[in-house]
Design an enzyme around this catalytic site. Structure first.
Site, PDB file in Angstrom:
ATOM      1  N   ASP A 147       0.846  -1.495  -0.140  1.00  0.00           N
ATOM      2  CA  ASP A 147       0.079   0.351   0.178  1.00  0.00           C
ATOM      3  C   ASP A 147       0.728   0.892   0.113  1.00  0.00           C
ATOM      4  OD1 ASP A 147       1.190  -0.301   2.702  1.00  0.00           O
ATOM      5  OD2 ASP A 147      -0.679   0.896   3.635  1.00  0.00           O
ATOM      6  N   GLU A 168      -0.100  -0.950   5.635  1.00  0.00           N
ATOM      7  CA  GLU A 168       1.056  -0.164   6.748  1.00  0.00           C
ATOM      8  C   GLU A 168       0.914   0.779   6.623  1.00  0.00           C
ATOM      9  OE1 GLU A 168       4.734   1.215   7.909  1.00  0.00           O
ATOM     10  OE2 GLU A 168       3.606   1.921   6.340  1.00  0.00           O
TER      11      GLU A 168
HETATM   12  N1  BES Z   1       8.874   2.788   5.338  1.00  0.00           N
HETATM   13  C1  BES Z   1       8.521   3.784   6.491  1.00  0.00           C
HETATM   14  C2  BES Z   1       8.740   4.550   7.533  1.00  0.00           C
HETATM   15  C3  BES Z   1      10.439   5.161   7.508  1.00  0.00           C
HETATM   16  C4  BES Z   1      10.363   5.899   6.355  1.00  0.00           C
HETATM   17  C5  BES Z   1      11.255   4.007   8.669  1.00  0.00           C
HETATM   18  C6  BES Z   1      11.593   6.335   6.920  1.00  0.00           C
HETATM   19  C7  BES Z   1      13.037   4.763   8.224  1.00  0.00           C
HETATM   20  C8  BES Z   1      13.000   5.565   7.722  1.00  0.00           C
HETATM   21  C9  BES Z   1       6.484   3.644   6.420  1.00  0.00           C
HETATM   22  O1  BES Z   1       5.671   3.124   5.480  1.00  0.00           O
HETATM   23  C10 BES Z   1       6.064   4.736   6.631  1.00  0.00           C
HETATM   24  O2  BES Z   1       5.283   5.844   6.311  1.00  0.00           O
HETATM   25  N2  BES Z   1       5.486   4.550   8.488  1.00  0.00           N
HETATM   26  C11 BES Z   1       4.373   5.319   8.828  1.00  0.00           C
HETATM   27  C12 BES Z   1       3.622   4.676  10.109  1.00  0.00           C
HETATM   28  C13 BES Z   1       2.700   4.045   9.646  1.00  0.00           C
HETATM   29  C14 BES Z   1       2.193   4.021  11.238  1.00  0.00           C
HETATM   30  C15 BES Z   1       1.726   5.760   9.537  1.00  0.00           C
HETATM   31  C16 BES Z   1       5.388   6.536   9.263  1.00  0.00           C
HETATM   32  O3  BES Z   1       6.600   6.256   9.868  1.00  0.00           O
HETATM   33  O4  BES Z   1       4.914   7.722   9.339  1.00  0.00           O
HETATM   34 MN    MN Z   2       7.194   2.127   4.548  1.00  0.00          MN
HETATM   35 MN    MN Z   3       5.356   5.183   4.873  1.00  0.00          MN
END
Ligand code: BES
Ligand code: MN
Ligand code: MN
Length: 456
Positions: free
Chosen positions: A89, A154
C-alpha cells in the site's frame, strides 16, 4: 556469495525488472482512501501472481480492511527460513499539482523512477521477488526457504496485522526476518537500521457553543474553541522545544556515550540537508545533534489543525469547534499506550470548563531497538557488501514500522534485519517520490546475496 552468473543475470534483466516495477507502481493502492479499495486489492493480487510465477504457494488473506499476501517458496529441506516483509500500500499522492509527472504513471528520468510508492515500499519489496527470479533463473532452485508477507495496511498503522500474525504463527515460523522499508545512510552509503521510533498519533476535537456564533453579539462571554486549542497546543512544549507533558520522558532510554560517538562519526552533510529541506536553520531539543534529534529522541508534532473560518475574506464568528491531529515519535522504552494516557490526561486538564474535548486514537506503533550481535546480522552485512560493494554502516531511523514490534510480540522473533535500499532523498510521502535505479539494482543484488549468506 553471489555467483557471476547470477550477477550477470541481474544485470541483463534490469530492464525487465524495471518494467515490472513500473507496472506495480501504476496501481494506485492508496490504503487510507476508500475509493481505492479495489486498487489495493489489485496490488495484492499482482504481488501474489509474481510469487506464484516463481513457484511459490500462497494466498490472499482477508482482514478487516485490506488483504495480507502470504506465500512460501518450494520447500528446501534442512535450509533455514527467511521471512520477508514488505507493504504494497502507499500514501495518498497529494498535492497533485506538485508532481512533475503523474504519481501513478511511473516516469524514468536521470536514473530514477518517479511514482508514489517507488521507494516506500513497492520498489524495495520487489527487489526480493526479482532476486528470487534471478536465483531461480540461473540455479533452478533457492538455497533457502522463503516466506513472503506483504500487507496493504502499513500506511494506516497495520491495525489488523497483529491478529493475523497471532493466527498464523506456525506458517510464519522463521530463522530471521528481512524488511526493506528504510533507507541508506546517504546515497551510495548502505546501512542497516538497528532502531526505529515508535508512534502515538491522536486527534483532538474541542467543542464549545452549539453552533458558530456572531462574535460581536457573543464575543467575551464564551470560550472560543479555536483559542482553547491554540492555548492547549502551545502548552504541550516548553520554550526550549522540549515536550511539557508530565512523565513524557520517564521511560526514555538515554543514549550512551559510545553510541553518541558512533553517531557523530557517521558522515553527515548538514548544509546539504538544509538545502534539501529548504530551511536556513534547524530546530529542536537543545543538547542533541541533528541526527540524534531526528532518530533517537522523542518528538511531538502538530500534523494538522482546523477551526473556524479560513475562506476568502473575513467572517466574524466564534467557531463552535476546533481540532488538531498531533503525533508523537517515541523512542525505546516509551510505550505508546502509556504516552496516549499521559497526553489525554494533560490536555483534558488544560481545557477550561465550558468546552468539551474528545480524543480519537489514530495509530500506535512501538519503538524498536534490535540486537546487532547476531549471526543473521553478520550475514546481512556480508550480503550488503556484496550487493553495494561497500560495508554497511549501522544507524537509527526516525520513522516507524508497526510490524517490527508485532513480529517481536506475536512471533517472539528477535532476528529482525532492517535493510534499507532507498536513499534519504527519495521523498517518501512527498510529491515526486522516487527510487534510484542503481539502488534498485544494488537492492536486488543484496537480496540475492542475503539468501546465500543466510544459508551458509
Ligand atoms: N517506510 C516507512 C517508515 C520509515 C521511513 C522508516 C523512513 C524509516 C525511514 C513507513 O512506510 C511509514 O511511513 N510509516 C509510518 C507509520 C505508520 C504507522 C503510518 C510513519 O513512520 O509515519
Ligand atoms: Mn514504508
Ligand atoms: Mn510510508
Amino acid at each position: 556469495m553471489l555467483s557471476d552468473r547470477i550477477s550477470s543475470f541481474i544485470d541483463e534483466h534490469m530492464k525487465a525488472f524495471t518494467g515490472e516495477l513500473a507496472r506495480f507502481l501504476s496501481i494506485p493502492s492508496v490504503s487510507t482512501l476508500g475509493e481505492h479499495a479495489a486498487d489495493v486489492l489489485a496490488a495484492a493480487e499482482w504481488v501474489l501472481r509474481q510469487l506464484k510465477e516463481c513457484g511459490f504457494s500462497g494466498a490472499l488473506y482477508p482482514t478487516g480492511r485490506h488483504p495480507v499476501v502470504l506465500a512460501r517458496s518450494a520447500e528446501v529441506p534442512g535450509a533455514p527460513v527467511l521471512l520477508i516483509y514488505g507493504h504494497y500500500d502507499v500514501q495518498p499522492p497529494d498535492p497533485l499539482d506538485e508532481w512533475l509527472t503523474p504519481p501513478f504513471s511511473p516516469d524514468i528520468r536521470d536514473g530514477y523512477i518517479y511514482a508514489r510508492g517507488a521507494t516506500d515500499d513497492k520498489g524495495q519489496l520487489l527487489t526480493y521477488i526479482n532476486a528470487v527470479q534471478a536465483v531461480l533463473g540461473v540455479n533452478g532452485e533457492l538455497p533457502i526457504n522463503l516466506i513472503v508477507l506483504a500487507e496493504g495496511e502499513e500506511e494506516i498503522g497495520s491495525t489488523n496485522l497483529g491478529k493475523f500474525l497471532a493466527d498464523h504463527r506456525e506458517q510464519l515460523r522463521a530463522d530471521a526476518v528481512a524488511i526493506s522499508d528504510t533507507s541508506q545512510l546517504a546515497p551510495g552509503i548502505p546501512a542497516i537500521t538497528y532502531a526505529l521510533r515508535g508512534l502515538c498519533y491522536l486527534q483532538i476535537d474541542i467543542r464549545g457553543p452549539r453552533f458558530d456564533l456572531h462574535s460581536g453579539c457573543f464575543g467575551g462571554i464564551v470560550h472560543n474553541p479555536a483559542q482553547v486549542l491554540a492555548d492547549v497546543l502551545q502548552k504541550l512544549k516548553n520554550p526550549d522545544g522540549s515536550i511539557a507533558i508530565p512523565g513524557f520522558y520517564d521511560d526514555v532510554l538515554a543514549l550512551e556515550q559510545w553510541e553518541r560517538q558512533q553517531m557523530a562519526a557517521q558522515p553527515s552533510d548538514l548544509d546539504a540537508l538544509k538545502n534539501y529541506l529548504g530551511v536556513c536553520e534547524f530546530a529542536g531539543e537543545p543538547g542533541y545533534t541533528v541526527t540524534e534529534r531526528s532518530t533517537a529522541r522523542p518528538t511531538l508534532d502538530i500534523n494538522g489543525l482546523w477551526g473556524g473560518f479560513s475562506g476568502e475574506g473575513a467572517k466574524t464568528i466564534i467557531p463552535a469547534k476546533a481540532g488538531a491531529k498531533v503525533s508523537m515519535r517515541l523512542v525505546p522504552n516509551q510505550i505508546p499506550e502509556k504516552i496516549d494516557q499521559l497526553f489525554t490526561r494533560f490536555v483534558r486538564q488544560l481545557c477550561p470548563a465550558g468546552v468539551s474535548v474528545e480524543f480519537a486514537g489514530l495509530h500506535h506503533a512501538g519503538p524498536v531497538l534490535v540486537n546487532r550481535n547476531t549471526s543473521a546480522m553478520r550475514a546481512a552485512e556480508r550480503a550488503i557488501e556484496i550487493g553495494f560493494g561497500k560495508k554497511p554502516r549501522f544507524k537509527r531511523d526516525g520513522g516507524s514500522i508497526p510490524v517490527v514490534n508485532l513480529i517481536r510480540e506475536q512471533l517472539e522473533q528477535e532476528n529482525i534485519l532492517l535493510l534499507g535500499w532507498g536513499s534519504p532523498d527519495d521523498g517518501p510521502h512527498s510529491p515526486n517520490e522516487r527510487f534510484s535505479l542503481d539502488d534498485f539494482h544494488r537492492g536486488i543484488r543484496s537480496a540475492a546475496a542475503l539468501f546465500f549468506e543466510l544459508a551458509r
